[in-house]
Design a protein around this motif. Structure first.
Motif, PDB file in Angstrom:
ATOM      1  N   ILE A 153      14.785  -0.296  -8.626  1.00  0.00           N
ATOM      2  CA  ILE A 153      14.020  -0.261  -7.368  1.00  0.00           C
ATOM      3  C   ILE A 153      12.986   0.861  -7.421  1.00  0.00           C
ATOM      4  N   GLN A 154      13.410   2.031  -7.900  1.00  0.00           N
ATOM      5  CA  GLN A 154      12.483   3.177  -7.954  1.00  0.00           C
ATOM      6  C   GLN A 154      11.410   2.957  -9.024  1.00  0.00           C
ATOM      7  N   PHE A 155      11.774   2.309 -10.111  1.00  0.00           N
ATOM      8  CA  PHE A 155      10.786   2.029 -11.158  1.00  0.00           C
ATOM      9  C   PHE A 155       9.668   1.164 -10.561  1.00  0.00           C
ATOM     10  N   ILE A 156      10.057   0.109  -9.867  1.00  0.00           N
ATOM     11  CA  ILE A 156       9.062  -0.813  -9.312  1.00  0.00           C
ATOM     12  C   ILE A 156       8.165  -0.112  -8.293  1.00  0.00           C
ATOM     13  N   SER A 157       8.758   0.725  -7.443  1.00  0.00           N
ATOM     14  CA  SER A 157       7.892   1.370  -6.434  1.00  0.00           C
ATOM     15  C   SER A 157       7.020   2.455  -7.076  1.00  0.00           C
ATOM     16  N   THR A 158       7.426   2.989  -8.220  1.00  0.00           N
ATOM     17  CA  THR A 158       6.611   4.016  -8.889  1.00  0.00           C
ATOM     18  C   THR A 158       5.437   3.405  -9.663  1.00  0.00           C
ATOM     19  N   VAL A 159       5.661   2.252 -10.293  1.00  0.00           N
ATOM     20  CA  VAL A 159       4.594   1.702 -11.141  1.00  0.00           C
ATOM     21  C   VAL A 159       3.537   0.929 -10.339  1.00  0.00           C
ATOM     22  N   GLN A 160       3.935   0.479  -9.169  1.00  0.00           N
ATOM     23  CA  GLN A 160       3.023  -0.301  -8.315  1.00  0.00           C
ATOM     24  C   GLN A 160       1.660   0.380  -8.122  1.00  0.00           C
ATOM     25  N   PRO A 161       1.615   1.651  -7.655  1.00  0.00           N
ATOM     26  CA  PRO A 161       0.305   2.289  -7.469  1.00  0.00           C
ATOM     27  C   PRO A 161      -0.444   2.554  -8.774  1.00  0.00           C
ATOM     28  N   ILE A 162       0.268   2.618  -9.892  1.00  0.00           N
ATOM     29  CA  ILE A 162      -0.417   2.849 -11.175  1.00  0.00           C
ATOM     30  C   ILE A 162      -1.154   1.561 -11.585  1.00  0.00           C
ATOM     31  N   LEU A 163      -0.525   0.434 -11.335  1.00  0.00           N
ATOM     32  CA  LEU A 163      -1.138  -0.840 -11.759  1.00  0.00           C
ATOM     33  C   LEU A 163      -2.180  -1.351 -10.756  1.00  0.00           C
ATOM     34  N   LYS A 164      -2.195  -0.748  -9.587  1.00  0.00           N
ATOM     35  CA  LYS A 164      -3.187  -1.090  -8.533  1.00  0.00           C
ATOM     36  C   LYS A 164      -3.318  -2.605  -8.338  1.00  0.00           C
ATOM     37  N   GLU A 165      -4.567  -3.101  -8.497  1.00  0.00           N
ATOM     38  CA  GLU A 165      -4.777  -4.527  -8.174  1.00  0.00           C
ATOM     39  C   GLU A 165      -4.121  -5.454  -9.206  1.00  0.00           C
ATOM     40  N   ARG A 166      -3.689  -4.867 -10.321  1.00  0.00           N
ATOM     41  CA  ARG A 166      -3.008  -5.715 -11.317  1.00  0.00           C
ATOM     42  C   ARG A 166      -1.580  -6.041 -10.879  1.00  0.00           C
ATOM     43  N   TRP A 167      -1.115  -5.277  -9.893  1.00  0.00           N
ATOM     44  CA  TRP A 167       0.247  -5.536  -9.382  1.00  0.00           C
ATOM     45  C   TRP A 167       0.190  -6.726  -8.431  1.00  0.00           C
ATOM     46  N   THR A 168       0.848  -7.808  -8.771  1.00  0.00           N
ATOM     47  CA  THR A 168       0.847  -9.000  -7.919  1.00  0.00           C
ATOM     48  C   THR A 168       2.307  -9.375  -7.631  1.00  0.00           C
ATOM     49  N   PRO A 169       2.534 -10.250  -6.650  1.00  0.00           N
ATOM     50  CA  PRO A 169       3.920 -10.680  -6.396  1.00  0.00           C
ATOM     51  C   PRO A 169       4.569 -11.279  -7.646  1.00  0.00           C
ATOM     52  N   GLU A 170       3.755 -11.938  -8.486  1.00  0.00           N
ATOM     53  CA  GLU A 170       4.310 -12.563  -9.705  1.00  0.00           C
ATOM     54  C   GLU A 170       4.739 -11.491 -10.721  1.00  0.00           C
ATOM     55  N   VAL A 171       3.917 -10.418 -10.820  1.00  0.00           N
ATOM     56  CA  VAL A 171       4.274  -9.323 -11.737  1.00  0.00           C
ATOM     57  C   VAL A 171       5.562  -8.661 -11.231  1.00  0.00           C
ATOM     58  N   GLU A 172       5.615  -8.453  -9.933  1.00  0.00           N
ATOM     59  CA  GLU A 172       6.808  -7.819  -9.353  1.00  0.00           C
ATOM     60  C   GLU A 172       8.058  -8.664  -9.629  1.00  0.00           C
ATOM     61  N   GLU A 173       7.924  -9.964  -9.446  1.00  0.00           N
ATOM     62  CA  GLU A 173       9.072 -10.848  -9.653  1.00  0.00           C
ATOM     63  C   GLU A 173       9.546 -10.801 -11.113  1.00  0.00           C
ATOM     64  N   ALA A 174       8.569 -10.740 -12.031  1.00  0.00           N
ATOM     65  CA  ALA A 174       8.920 -10.696 -13.456  1.00  0.00           C
ATOM     66  C   ALA A 174       9.697  -9.409 -13.773  1.00  0.00           C
ATOM     67  N   TRP A 175       9.214  -8.271 -13.279  1.00  0.00           N
ATOM     68  CA  TRP A 175       9.910  -7.004 -13.529  1.00  0.00           C
ATOM     69  C   TRP A 175      11.287  -6.993 -12.878  1.00  0.00           C
TER      70      TRP A 175
END
Ligand code: HEM
Length: 222
Positions: free
Chosen positions: A158-180
């Motif tokens: 959970i913490q990994f996902i919330s930490t990387v989200q702002p680094i990936l900016k617009e590259r972070w999509t619901p599909e990327v989140e689901e994959a991780w």
């Protein structure tokens, strides 16, 4: 770095195995998902990722790779903020209460990097399911020896996902989140199996050692 029991292979004071303390709901969920410990290996944990999901993970990892030290440390600082009890597992810095000070701690940095390098290895093995599962399974076994129980692992995802989200900016999509999320769920399930297997092994060794002469010790029959 190490925890109180790191490397000893023995967990004093553990009388009831963690596996026996699961809630019924948890075991039912695990059973439905086919994730109970004790399943035959390899391939005991169904691999959940489609090829497109693997690509999404590999693509985002290429960007995250340049930030691994930072991500590793933030993930664990946030973990300690939200679940302070996790810090007690790390005997080298469990007495440091100031999280700002802890950010600079070299043992915590080292653990953060180890976790990230495990994720890197996992990303590199997305096409080798058996190897990936074995890697996570072995890590779960070693975490039994570190006295770090499975209930904490999902917090790391959970913490990994919330930490990387702002680094990936617009590259972070619901599909990327689901994959991780699927990757973490899979890795955590294999880690849990490794943990429980090690716990069971260690429990049976301890109960053999604790049997008194004359009360059914196998030694009496030799
Ligand atoms: C996704 C979850 C986690 C991953 C991927 C992970 C990964 C790792 C890795 C790669 C190591 C290096 C040693 C080895 O390979 O056996 C390690 C060590 C260790 N981990 Fe974890 N870990 C996770 C969660 C946790 C949690 C939640 C705790 C504590 C609550 C913890 C406590 C420890 C301790 C005490 C050590 C030994 C000391 C050290 O190497 O720093 N780990 N972990």
């Amino acid at each position: 770095m190490g925890c109180a029991l790191s490397g000893s292979g023995i967990t004093p004071g553990k009388t009831v195995p963690e596996s026996k303390r699961h809630s019924l709901a948890e075991s039912q969920m695990a059973s439905k998902a086919g994730l109970e410990h004790g399943s035959d290996r390899p391939g005991a944990v169904p691999f959940p990722l489609a090829d497109t999901q693997k690509e999404r993970i590999q693509e985002s990892w290429r960007i995250l790779h340049d930030n691994i030290a930072r991500v590793g440390i933030i993930v664990f600082i946030r973990l300690f903020e939200t679940h302070p009890e996790c810090k007690d597992v790390f005997f080298l810095f469990r007495d440091i209460d100031d999280l700002q000070q802890l950010k600079m701690n070299k043992e915590l940095r080292a653990h953060g990097l180890r976790v990230m390098s495990f994720i890197e290895k996992s990303v590199a093995r997305l096409d080798q399911e058996d190897k990936l599962e074995q890697l996570a399974f072995e890590l779960g076994r070693s975490h039994y020896r570190y006295n770090a129980p499975p209930k904490y692992y999902e917090y790391v995802g959970i913490q990994f996902i919330s930490t990387v989200q702002p680094i990936l900016k617009e590259r972070w999509t619901p599909e990327v989140e689901e994959a991780w999320q699927s990757l973490f769920k899979y890795l955590m399930a294999a880690m849990k199996q490794g943990y429980y297997e090690e716990e069971e092994k260690s429990g049976s060794i301890q109960s053999l050692a604790l049997r008194k002469p004359g009360t059914g010790s196998i030694l009496n029959s030799i």
